[in-house]
Every structure is written in C-alpha cells, then in structure tokens.
Design an enzyme around this catalytic site. Structure first.
Site, PDB file in Angstrom:
ATOM      1  N   SER A  39       1.896   6.097   5.798  1.00 40.66           N
ATOM      2  CA  SER A  39       3.155   6.813   5.951  1.00 40.66           C
ATOM      3  C   SER A  39       3.157   7.639   7.241  1.00 40.66           C
ATOM      4  O   SER A  39       2.903   7.104   8.316  1.00 40.66           O
ATOM      5  CB  SER A  39       3.414   7.669   4.715  1.00 40.66           C
ATOM      6  OG  SER A  39       4.736   8.147   4.698  1.00 40.66           O
ATOM      7  N   ASP A  58       9.816  -1.225   0.447  1.00 45.68           N
ATOM      8  CA  ASP A  58       9.647   0.038   1.158  1.00 45.68           C
ATOM      9  C   ASP A  58      10.765   0.205   2.178  1.00 45.68           C
ATOM     10  O   ASP A  58      11.056  -0.698   2.965  1.00 45.68           O
ATOM     11  CB  ASP A  58       8.288   0.043   1.864  1.00 45.68           C
ATOM     12  CG  ASP A  58       8.001   1.324   2.627  1.00 45.68           C
ATOM     13  OD1 ASP A  58       8.741   2.311   2.445  1.00 45.68           O
ATOM     14  OD2 ASP A  58       7.020   1.334   3.397  1.00 45.68           O
ATOM     15  N   HIS A  87       6.593   2.276  -1.191  1.00 43.70           N
ATOM     16  CA  HIS A  87       6.047   3.371  -0.401  1.00 43.70           C
ATOM     17  C   HIS A  87       5.257   4.345  -1.287  1.00 43.70           C
ATOM     18  O   HIS A  87       5.759   4.809  -2.308  1.00 43.70           O
ATOM     19  CB  HIS A  87       7.159   4.125   0.315  1.00 43.70           C
ATOM     20  CG  HIS A  87       6.673   4.920   1.479  1.00 43.70           C
ATOM     21  ND1 HIS A  87       6.493   4.376   2.727  1.00 43.70           N
ATOM     22  CD2 HIS A  87       6.289   6.212   1.575  1.00 43.70           C
ATOM     23  CE1 HIS A  87       6.030   5.294   3.543  1.00 43.70           C
ATOM     24  NE2 HIS A  87       5.893   6.434   2.873  1.00 43.70           N
TER      25      HIS A  87
END
Length: 352
Positions: free
Chosen positions: A138, A292, A322
């Site tokens: 991320s 995601d 995610h």
C-alpha cells in the site's frame, strides 16, 4: 470514528489504531530474536533468525501499509516474522510516524532515514550488502520507489538488490482508472476512504475531493506531458471490463490546482521521473489484486519499469483485495489470497 472526531473526543486515526490494537495481536516466534530499537526518533523492529549462519544473511527493509493512518510495528509484526523466518533473512520493520500529528512527507523521510541508518550498519546485523531487498504494501509499497530514487545519489551506500511492491499507491493524479471505477466500493479501501486518507496526509481540505476525482486540478500542459504514463491507455484491455472512459481531466480549476499542487512533486510521483532515472531502478517483484481500487497503480508501475528495461516479475491475485496480506493469520478473517500473496513474496525473495 467520524462522529467521535466531530465531537472532538478522538480523531479518526487514533480511533482506528485503538481498534487495530484489539484485533492485531503479535505472536512470539521461537525461531527469531526480535529487538525494538530507535533510529533517532524513528521506532524500528529488528527480526533476526536464531540459528547461526556461516555467511551473511539476506536483508529485508519493510515499510508497512495503512495510509499513514493505521498499520504499525505491532500490526505487521506477524507478517514480518513470517517473512524473516521463511526467507532466513534479517528484517528491519520501520515504524514511521503517522497522522494526525505528522503529515507529508514524513512517511518517506522516516523510511529513507531508517533505511540509510540500516544500510550503513549491515555488518553489525550480519547482512550481505549485495542482497538487500526493500519490501512494502500500500503506501509502504509506494514509498519504496521514492526511497530508491533518493538512494541513487548516495554512492557510499550498498545498492538495493530488488524491490518487492505489494498493491501500492503509486500515483495521486489520475483517479479515473478502470480499477478506481470497478472497485470503488470494495473493502478495505473504498473510494471515500482512499481520498480521506490522502487529503489528511497531504494536508488538503476535503472540499477539494471532487476536483481531484474529476481531474480538474490538473493543468492541461501537465496532463499533456504525463498522460503517456498515467492514462488508462496503459492498462491492458483484459482489465477494462465495464470501464467507461470519462472526460478526463475535467475543465481546469486553478484554485483546486493551487491547493493540491504538491501532488505533482516528482519526489511524490515516481512515475513522473525521467526515463534515465527509471532505468536505474532495481529488479521489481510486483503483487496486484483484482478486487483492489489500486490495482491499476500497480499496472502503471509495471509498464513504466518494463518500458525502461527493468526486470519485472508479476504476481496477480485475481481474488485478492487491498490489505489482504496482513490478515494471513487472523482466523476466521484470513482468506486464501492472504497466504497466496505471502507465499509468492517468500518464493521470490528466496530466489535472490
């Protein structure tokens, strides 16, 4: 969390971290020595295999995800322990400072400074200077590219062998990519949450979210210069299911640009670096997830590096979402994709 923040009882980031602390409990691994340290003001955690090694080990520098709001050394403790144990590596986890007290560019600067400190002392930790890997997910995955660029000018430090980038946030300019449309309501990173985290970290008033979504904050000459790297044209057709191309960017709004112009800082946007710089990036192992919102950030990064001859290995997890990786041991909330991601990362690192 929003209600408590509006009542001035507790900010959203602090509330989220309280809940996180209840859910994510760290486990002791009998095969590792775990040491909490501080590199200056930056908290870090060192994971070292207990068994003796006849030669220096591989090193991993890990930057956690969480949008500069959540995540942390404890939240990612079990992930880091798994990586250190399964790859027989010395792993440094960086506990960079976060919201609400710290804003852009604190995540990058803390990760960079901690990495430099570690790289200067590899002998102390028994690490082979030719086998240092940077790894992150991320926002941590996006920071990797920024740290690598900053390290290029420091010839006195060991070179990074490879980058392991897991569902990263790579760019903050085009919010109309196919995955942004397709997965805008998919947990754990929805459209609204992503923009809230981004605005809070970049100190942008939330009233400018609509301008950011529609691209009206982008000067026309800037888009003409960078669209070759940032547009949906770079996304393979197989990923454009139900994608409706919009009029992007919208009519230019100078006021929106003036409030958000730091988003165009090349130091914050690795895709905007010149070709010569990109060509010097180390080997890339990239993980993207089909469900995601940031899937296409990964695909843009993949193409940008491939076009400049950087060796790229790619693992696409179609059922992944995610934040999936950090749930790998959180039964009953773990998913097959969680372990799949970690196993792929371990396999790649062991092959270096």
């Amino acid at each position: 969390a929003n209600i408590l923040e509006k009542m001035r009882i507790c900010s959203v980031p602090r509330f989220v971290r309280i809940i996180q602390g209840i859910i994510f409990t760290k486990k002791k691994d009998p095969k590792l020595v775990v040491t909490d340290l501080h590199f200056g003001t930056i908290p870090v955690r060192l994971f070292q295999p207990k068994t003796m090694s006849c030669s220096p080990r591989r090193g991993i520098i890990f930057y956690h995800g969480g949008g500069a709001v959540m995540g942390g050394l404890d939240c990612y403790h079990n992930v880091c322990a798994f990586l250190a144990r399964e790859t027989d590596s010395v792993l440094l986890s960086v506990g960079y400072r976060k919201l609400p007290d710290y804003h852009y560019p604190i995540v990058t600067s803390d990760c960079l400074n901690a990495s430099i400190h570690f790289l200067k002392r590899l002998n102390t930790y028994g690490v082979d200077p030719s086998r240092v890997v940077v790894c992150g997910d991320s926002i941590g995955g996006g920071v990797i590219a920024q740290v690598i660029r900053a390290l290029m000018g420091q010839k006195d430090l060991p070179q990074i062998r490879a980058q392991v980038v897991i569902y990263p946030i790579i760019q903050t300019i085009n919010f109309q990519l196919p995955s942004t449309q397709q997965n805008k309501s998919v947990p754990f990173l929805t459209w609204d949450l992503m923009l809230m985290f981004l605005c809070k970290y970049m100190a942008i008033d939330l009233s400018w979210q609509d301008a950011m979504l529609k691209g009206t904050f982008i000067p026309p000459e800037t888009w003409m210069k960078y669209r070759k790297w940032l547009s949906a044209d770079n996304i393979p057709e197989s990923f454009k299911n139900k994608y409706q191309e919009s009029q992007f960017p919208g009519p230019f709004n100078e006021a929106a640009y003036l409030e958000t112009k730091h988003l165009f800082d090349v130091g914050n946007e690795p895709l905007l670096a010149d070709d010569e710089t990109i060509a010097q990036f180390p080997d890339l192992f990239l993980v993207s997830c089909g469900q995601d919102i940031l899937r296409d950030d990964a695909l843009l990064y993949k193409k940008r590096l491939e076009d400049q001859g950087v060796p790229v290995s790619w693992c696409h997890v179609e059922d992944g979402f995610h934040g999936a990786m950090v749930l790998f041991d959180k039964q009953p909330f773990s998913f097959p994709c969680s372990q799949k991601i970690l196993n792929a990362v371990v396999s790649y690192i062991k092959g270096l």
